[in-house]
Design an enzyme around this catalytic site. Structure first.
Site, PDB file in Angstrom:
ATOM      1  N   THR A 141      43.303  13.325  15.420  1.00 23.08           N
ATOM      2  CA  THR A 141      43.060  14.222  14.286  1.00 23.08           C
ATOM      3  C   THR A 141      43.294  15.689  14.657  1.00 23.08           C
ATOM      4  OG1 THR A 141      41.241  15.098  12.936  1.00 23.08           O
ATOM      5  CG2 THR A 141      40.613  14.099  14.987  1.00 23.08           C
ATOM      6  N   ASP A 142      43.602  16.507  13.644  1.00 26.47           N
ATOM      7  CA  ASP A 142      43.723  17.949  13.896  1.00 26.47           C
ATOM      8  C   ASP A 142      42.348  18.592  14.114  1.00 26.47           C
ATOM      9  OD1 ASP A 142      42.741  17.816  11.297  1.00 26.47           O
ATOM     10  OD2 ASP A 142      44.158  19.264  10.456  1.00 26.47           O
ATOM     11  N   GLU A 143      41.264  17.835  13.834  1.00 27.27           N
ATOM     12  CA  GLU A 143      39.918  18.425  13.976  1.00 27.27           C
ATOM     13  C   GLU A 143      39.594  18.733  15.437  1.00 27.27           C
ATOM     14  OE1 GLU A 143      36.854  16.637  11.551  1.00 27.27           O
ATOM     15  OE2 GLU A 143      38.354  15.889  10.146  1.00 27.27           O
ATOM     16  N   TYR A 154      32.127  13.978  16.024  1.00 29.00           N
ATOM     17  CA  TYR A 154      33.344  13.191  15.764  1.00 29.00           C
ATOM     18  C   TYR A 154      34.550  13.812  16.465  1.00 29.00           C
ATOM     19  CZ  TYR A 154      37.649  11.872  13.298  1.00 29.00           C
ATOM     20  OH  TYR A 154      38.943  11.471  13.013  1.00 29.00           O
ATOM     21  N   LYS A 167      36.956  12.468  19.599  1.00 20.45           N
ATOM     22  CA  LYS A 167      38.407  12.283  19.506  1.00 20.45           C
ATOM     23  C   LYS A 167      39.122  13.153  20.553  1.00 20.45           C
ATOM     24  CE  LYS A 167      40.458  10.104  16.937  1.00 20.45           C
ATOM     25  NZ  LYS A 167      40.868   8.653  16.916  1.00 20.45           N
TER      26      LYS A 167
END
Ligand code: NAD
Length: 351
Positions: free
Chosen positions: A135-137, A160, A164
């Protein structure tokens, strides 16, 4: 050439879209590994499961013995690793499960993949890829300007995104240390059919269809770069099949919108399409913000555009309309989830 894919998390939102594409649109063989947590749903795979090229293993990616057995049985050329705990709100309430599945689970898969890869013939060895879907998060939050590209520093803010980020680093290290052929992709927010109704777009769509309140976090000014899931699937196929060994690709729709604008567009689509005589936007309520809520994400997808020839095909408005139509027509898919779910997001939002 027919390849053997092993897709983890194949019963989830994006994983099931990948599997449906692999079965309907290619000649590849597909083995799915999924624990079927609350987020996994076999009905998303109903059509694909009838094909002889499809196999399903109901297993936990943290189970190292089973993962080795499955690699032996399925003998994959490409691993697409999507299995994860994926909901930020749940990670705030229970981070341990996120570390277990997202970090330890990825470690177990990397070990099984490495043992399998070392036994392959030179020709299959050269073809093999472990594709980590991320993810870009992991890059944290942006101010009013700028966009993430592959050189953005890691600054995860939620349990989260931290889990990741940890899994991204493990994948990178298995490439650098052991030579495992890997590719990593970091994508922006996805939406589309079959998305579990705790995420923003399906939650608001279903609430609007049912005339319930639409709980928007904070002032609704958080900006997300929305990508239609089928555009993401095309990007994932390109990364897995043609991405350069050891490289990372960021993927995004390049169409940032505030959450409030997205909710208003959902309301307009539901008013237009559901024919239920209500004005959904009257149900918008602002609720206490999520702790550590990232303000803005944006993606600069120049690398995947230039090197792999990918570009999103769907405009946000058209894809949102398709999505709303799908939720209106597919109550049978989401009603059982809505009724039975222990919805942390719903409880938090409606507090
Ligand atoms: P999802 O929550 O819909 O699906 C996750 C799937 O993984 C479910 O089928 C679940 O049963 C399975 N799973 C969970 N724990 C498992 C375990 N221990 N063993 C085996 N299977 C397990 O998630 P999604 O939205 O489809 O996301 C898929 C991947 O893409 C995730 O890795 C996520 O981080 C990443 N991603 C998602 C988005 C997005 O907007 N949804 C954006 C970028 C990246």
């Amino acid at each position: 050439m027919t390849l053997r894919f092993l897709v983890t998390g194949g019963a989830g939102f994006i994983g099931s879209a990948v599997v449906r594409h692999l079965i309907a649109g290619t000649s590849h063989e597909v083995a799915v590994v999924d624990k079927l947590t609350y987020a996994g749903n076999l009905s998303s795979l109903a059509a694909a499961s009838k094909d002889v090229r499809y196999r399903f293993f109901r297993d936990d990616i943290t189970d190292s013995r089973r993962m080795r057995e499955i690699f032996d049985e399925a003998s994959p050329d490409i691993v697409m690793h999507l299995a994860a705990e994926s909901h930020v709100d749940r990670s705030i309430d229970g981070p341990a499960e996120f570390v277990k599945t997202n970090v330890v689970g990825t470690l177990v898969l990397l070990d099984a993949a490495l043992a399998h890869w070392r036994r392959l013939s030179p020709e299959r060895k050269a073809r093999f890829r472990f594709h980590h879907v991320s993810t870009d998060e992991v890059y944290g939050s942006l101010g009013p300007a700028g966009a993430f590209d592959e050189s953005a520093p890691y600054r995860p803010n939620s349990p989260y995104s931290a889990s990741k980020a940890g899994s991204d680093h493990l994948v990178r290290a298995w490439h650098a240390t052991y030579g495992l052929p890997v590719v990593i992709s970091n994508c922006s927010n996805n939406f589309g059919p079959y998305q579990f109704p705790e995420k923003l777009i399906p939650l608001m769509t279903i609430n609007a269809i049912e005339g319930r309140e639409l709980p928007v976090y904070g002032d609704g000014r958080h900006v997300r770069d929305w990508l239609f899931v089928e555009d993401h699937v095309r990007a994932l196929m390109l990364v897995a099949e043609t991405g350069k060994n050891g490289e990372t690709y960021v993927i995004g729709g390049e169409g940032g919108r505030t959450n409030l604008d997205v909710v208003r567009e959902i309301c307009a689509a539901v008013d237009r399409l559901a024919d239920n005589g209500r004005c959904a936007s009257e149900q918008i309520r602002f609720v206490a913000d999520r702790p550590g809520h990232d303000l803005r994400y944006a993606i600069d997808a120049t690398k995947i555009r230039n090197e792999l020839g990918w570009a999103p095909r769907e405009h946000f408005e058209r894809a949102l309309e398709k999505t709303v139509r799908w939720y209106i027509a597919n109550r049978a898919w989401w009603e059982p989830l809505r009724a039975g779910v222990d919805g942390i997001a719903w409880r938090r939002a409606l507090r």
